[in-house]
Design a protein around this motif. Sequence first.
Motif, PDB file in Angstrom:
ATOM      1  N   PHE A   1       0.838  -1.202   0.000  1.00  0.00           N
ATOM      2  CA  PHE A   1       0.000   0.000   0.000  1.00  0.00           C
ATOM      3  C   PHE A   1       0.876   1.256   0.000  1.00  0.00           C
ATOM      4  CE2 PHE A   1      -2.301   3.380   2.202  1.00  0.00           C
ATOM      5  CZ  PHE A   1      -3.547   3.346   1.599  1.00  0.00           C
ATOM      6  N   ALA A   2       1.865   1.300   0.886  1.00  0.00           N
ATOM      7  CA  ALA A   2       2.751   2.467   0.983  1.00  0.00           C
ATOM      8  C   ALA A   2       3.590   2.629  -0.279  1.00  0.00           C
ATOM      9  CB  ALA A   2       3.648   2.331   2.209  1.00  0.00           C
ATOM     10  N   ALA A   3       4.040   1.500  -0.846  1.00  0.00           N
ATOM     11  CA  ALA A   3       4.858   1.569  -2.059  1.00  0.00           C
ATOM     12  C   ALA A   3       4.077   2.158  -3.223  1.00  0.00           C
ATOM     13  CB  ALA A   3       5.374   0.175  -2.412  1.00  0.00           C
ATOM     14  N   GLU A   4       2.787   1.804  -3.311  1.00  0.00           N
ATOM     15  CA  GLU A   4       1.951   2.335  -4.394  1.00  0.00           C
ATOM     16  C   GLU A   4       1.831   3.857  -4.287  1.00  0.00           C
ATOM     17  OE1 GLU A   4      -2.662   2.205  -6.014  1.00  0.00           O
ATOM     18  OE2 GLU A   4      -2.124   1.271  -4.117  1.00  0.00           O
ATOM     19  N   TYR A   5       1.553   4.354  -3.078  1.00  0.00           N
ATOM     20  CA  TYR A   5       1.379   5.793  -2.902  1.00  0.00           C
ATOM     21  C   TYR A   5       2.704   6.535  -3.048  1.00  0.00           C
ATOM     22  CZ  TYR A   5      -3.522   5.464  -1.904  1.00  0.00           C
ATOM     23  OH  TYR A   5      -4.876   5.259  -2.047  1.00  0.00           O
ATOM     24  N   ASP A   6       3.779   5.911  -2.668  1.00  0.00           N
ATOM     25  CA  ASP A   6       5.087   6.524  -2.868  1.00  0.00           C
ATOM     26  C   ASP A   6       5.391   6.645  -4.356  1.00  0.00           C
ATOM     27  OD1 ASP A   6       7.790   7.373  -1.750  1.00  0.00           O
ATOM     28  OD2 ASP A   6       8.382   5.682  -3.019  1.00  0.00           O
ATOM     29  N   TYR A   7       5.036   5.616  -5.122  1.00  0.00           N
ATOM     30  CA  TYR A   7       5.288   5.630  -6.567  1.00  0.00           C
ATOM     31  C   TYR A   7       4.527   6.759  -7.255  1.00  0.00           C
ATOM     32  CZ  TYR A   7       5.330   4.154 -11.447  1.00  0.00           C
ATOM     33  OH  TYR A   7       5.471   4.138 -12.808  1.00  0.00           O
ATOM     34  N   PHE A   8       3.293   6.983  -6.830  1.00  0.00           N
ATOM     35  CA  PHE A   8       2.472   8.016  -7.457  1.00  0.00           C
ATOM     36  C   PHE A   8       2.678   9.392  -6.828  1.00  0.00           C
ATOM     37  CE2 PHE A   8      -0.100   4.222  -8.630  1.00  0.00           C
ATOM     38  CZ  PHE A   8      -0.035   4.384 -10.006  1.00  0.00           C
ATOM     39  N   GLY A   9       3.650   9.525  -5.934  1.00  0.00           N
ATOM     40  CA  GLY A   9       3.969  10.831  -5.361  1.00  0.00           C
ATOM     41  C   GLY A   9       2.902  11.369  -4.429  1.00  0.00           C
ATOM     42  N   ARG A  10       2.270  10.474  -3.672  1.00  0.00           N
ATOM     43  CA  ARG A  10       1.199  10.888  -2.772  1.00  0.00           C
ATOM     44  C   ARG A  10       1.590  10.562  -1.325  1.00  0.00           C
ATOM     45  NH1 ARG A  10      -4.243   8.301  -5.057  1.00  0.00           N
ATOM     46  NH2 ARG A  10      -5.097   9.600  -3.386  1.00  0.00           N
ATOM     47  N   ASP A  11       1.779  11.595  -0.521  1.00  0.00           N
ATOM     48  CA  ASP A  11       2.143  11.420   0.877  1.00  0.00           C
ATOM     49  C   ASP A  11       1.013  10.728   1.647  1.00  0.00           C
ATOM     50  OD1 ASP A  11       4.434  12.757   0.219  1.00  0.00           O
ATOM     51  OD2 ASP A  11       3.890  14.636   1.213  1.00  0.00           O
ATOM     52  N   VAL A  12       1.382  10.090   2.739  1.00  0.00           N
ATOM     53  CA  VAL A  12       0.402   9.414   3.591  1.00  0.00           C
ATOM     54  C   VAL A  12       0.655   9.792   5.047  1.00  0.00           C
ATOM     55  CG1 VAL A  12      -0.550   7.206   4.351  1.00  0.00           C
ATOM     56  CG2 VAL A  12       0.249   7.458   1.992  1.00  0.00           C
ATOM     57  N   TRP A  13      -0.411  10.204   5.747  1.00  0.00           N
ATOM     58  CA  TRP A  13      -0.346  10.531   7.167  1.00  0.00           C
ATOM     59  C   TRP A  13      -1.020   9.425   7.972  1.00  0.00           C
ATOM     60  CZ3 TRP A  13      -1.192  13.900   3.261  1.00  0.00           C
ATOM     61  CH2 TRP A  13      -0.354  15.032   3.182  1.00  0.00           C
ATOM     62  N   GLN A  14      -0.498   9.179   9.151  1.00  0.00           N
ATOM     63  CA  GLN A  14      -1.052   8.136  10.015  1.00  0.00           C
ATOM     64  C   GLN A  14      -1.445   8.726  11.368  1.00  0.00           C
ATOM     65  OE1 GLN A  14       0.503   3.933  10.351  1.00  0.00           O
ATOM     66  NE2 GLN A  14       1.282   4.700  12.309  1.00  0.00           N
ATOM     67  N   GLN A  15      -2.691   8.458  11.761  1.00  0.00           N
ATOM     68  CA  GLN A  15      -3.178   8.850  13.080  1.00  0.00           C
ATOM     69  C   GLN A  15      -3.424   7.581  13.895  1.00  0.00           C
ATOM     70  OE1 GLN A  15      -6.378  11.097  11.074  1.00  0.00           O
ATOM     71  NE2 GLN A  15      -6.033  12.693  12.615  1.00  0.00           N
TER      72      GLN A  15
ATOM     73  N   ALA B   1      -3.836   9.254  19.431  1.00  0.00           N
ATOM     74  CA  ALA B   1      -2.714   9.198  20.367  1.00  0.00           C
ATOM     75  C   ALA B   1      -1.443   9.756  19.748  1.00  0.00           C
ATOM     76  CB  ALA B   1      -2.485   7.758  20.817  1.00  0.00           C
ATOM     77  N   ALA B   2      -1.289   9.627  18.440  1.00  0.00           N
ATOM     78  CA  ALA B   2      -0.088  10.113  17.752  1.00  0.00           C
ATOM     79  C   ALA B   2      -0.443  10.399  16.307  1.00  0.00           C
ATOM     80  CB  ALA B   2       1.034   9.091  17.840  1.00  0.00           C
TER      81      ALA B   2
END
Length: 405
Positions: free
Chosen positions: A104-118, A248-249
Amino acid sequence: MKRNILIIIYVILFSLCAPQAIAQTQTQQGDTPDSIRISLLTCASGEEIYSLFGHTAIRYENYTRGIDAVFNYGMFNFNTPNFIFRFALGETDYQLGVTDYERFAAEYDYFGRDVWQQTLNLSQEEKTRLVNLLQENYLPENRVYRYNFFYDNCATRPRDLIEKTINGSLEYADNMTDTQTGITFRDLLHRYTEGHPWSRFGIDLCIGSQADKPINRRLMMFIPFYVQEFFNKAQIADTTGQVRPLVAADEKVVTTGSTAADHQSGGITPMQASLLLFIIVTTATIYGISKGKTLWGVDLILFLAAGLAGCVLAFLVLFSQHPAVSPNYLLFVFHPLHLLCLPCMLNKVRKKKLSQYMLGNFIVLTLFIGLWAIIPQEFDLAVLPLALCLLIRSASNLILSYKRK
């Protein structure tokens, strides 16, 4: 081509890994409270129209069992029979998918889309309940749902599921039901189509006046970034009277270095195109009137295009289940009558006879443009030159038929 190949590979890997990931999510009694982490993932906007508004998913980590899975309510298949027709009708089915977090993270990294985690501040009981609900949602008979862009999408589904698992109540910092926000669905659509003028133009054509009514903050959460924002300030009030923050973070887990400007589309804009057409039509009309020529071919092209556009709008208004497509006041400019009356109207125009249809169209468009500011619907400014083109051609018929007399 490279991007399409990657998507195909991703779908194949998803199909192979999803059953294994979901099979491993069974919660065991031996899991300790700190062995499980559940997070909300918010993904940045992309280039395609369906990715302009970001994305939301739920990440499930079980450290003792080596599980790191992402539950994603945004899966759909372009190859579904009659996909385009069903999409226009508002009968688009999405489904819950499960994949490995690394992919999942690799796909979004490839398309230049940052991901935030709560990271969600849930109790062990709440975590267990949420995982069980996700498992239940992933059952073959439950995983497919009828997608609704404003009210039931990949952002609202995780929100509703998380709220359902809370042992008590989830209290947001803001008044979520107050409609005096001054913000409409169209405002939010414009905000996230910035830099994509043709997508914005197409959306503005299809979305009617219902999208211009103020909405409350809860309805804003059809946009993933609002779920992220409101979750950051929300608190859980449990049944014991204790209050704790929902999040929490908060951290960024995929950093690509891309910005919104990197995903913007270029080329001629709808406003530039419509102005160019207006100049060409105006120049041709002035020439035709001065030479006594009807230039009926120009009318054929313009009214044919306007009629076809009107058929699309009328179809959405009359048959589509999409929210906020009706009523649409653009039907005063683009409507199916342009097609139905085209043969008779062209016959009159060619003979320089007064066309009652052209007279009626001239009156309607004059009123539409004159009342533009008070019509309860926000229009893209590129519509104005297009309406003026039709108005000018109607005026041409009136002038030439008067001269003939």
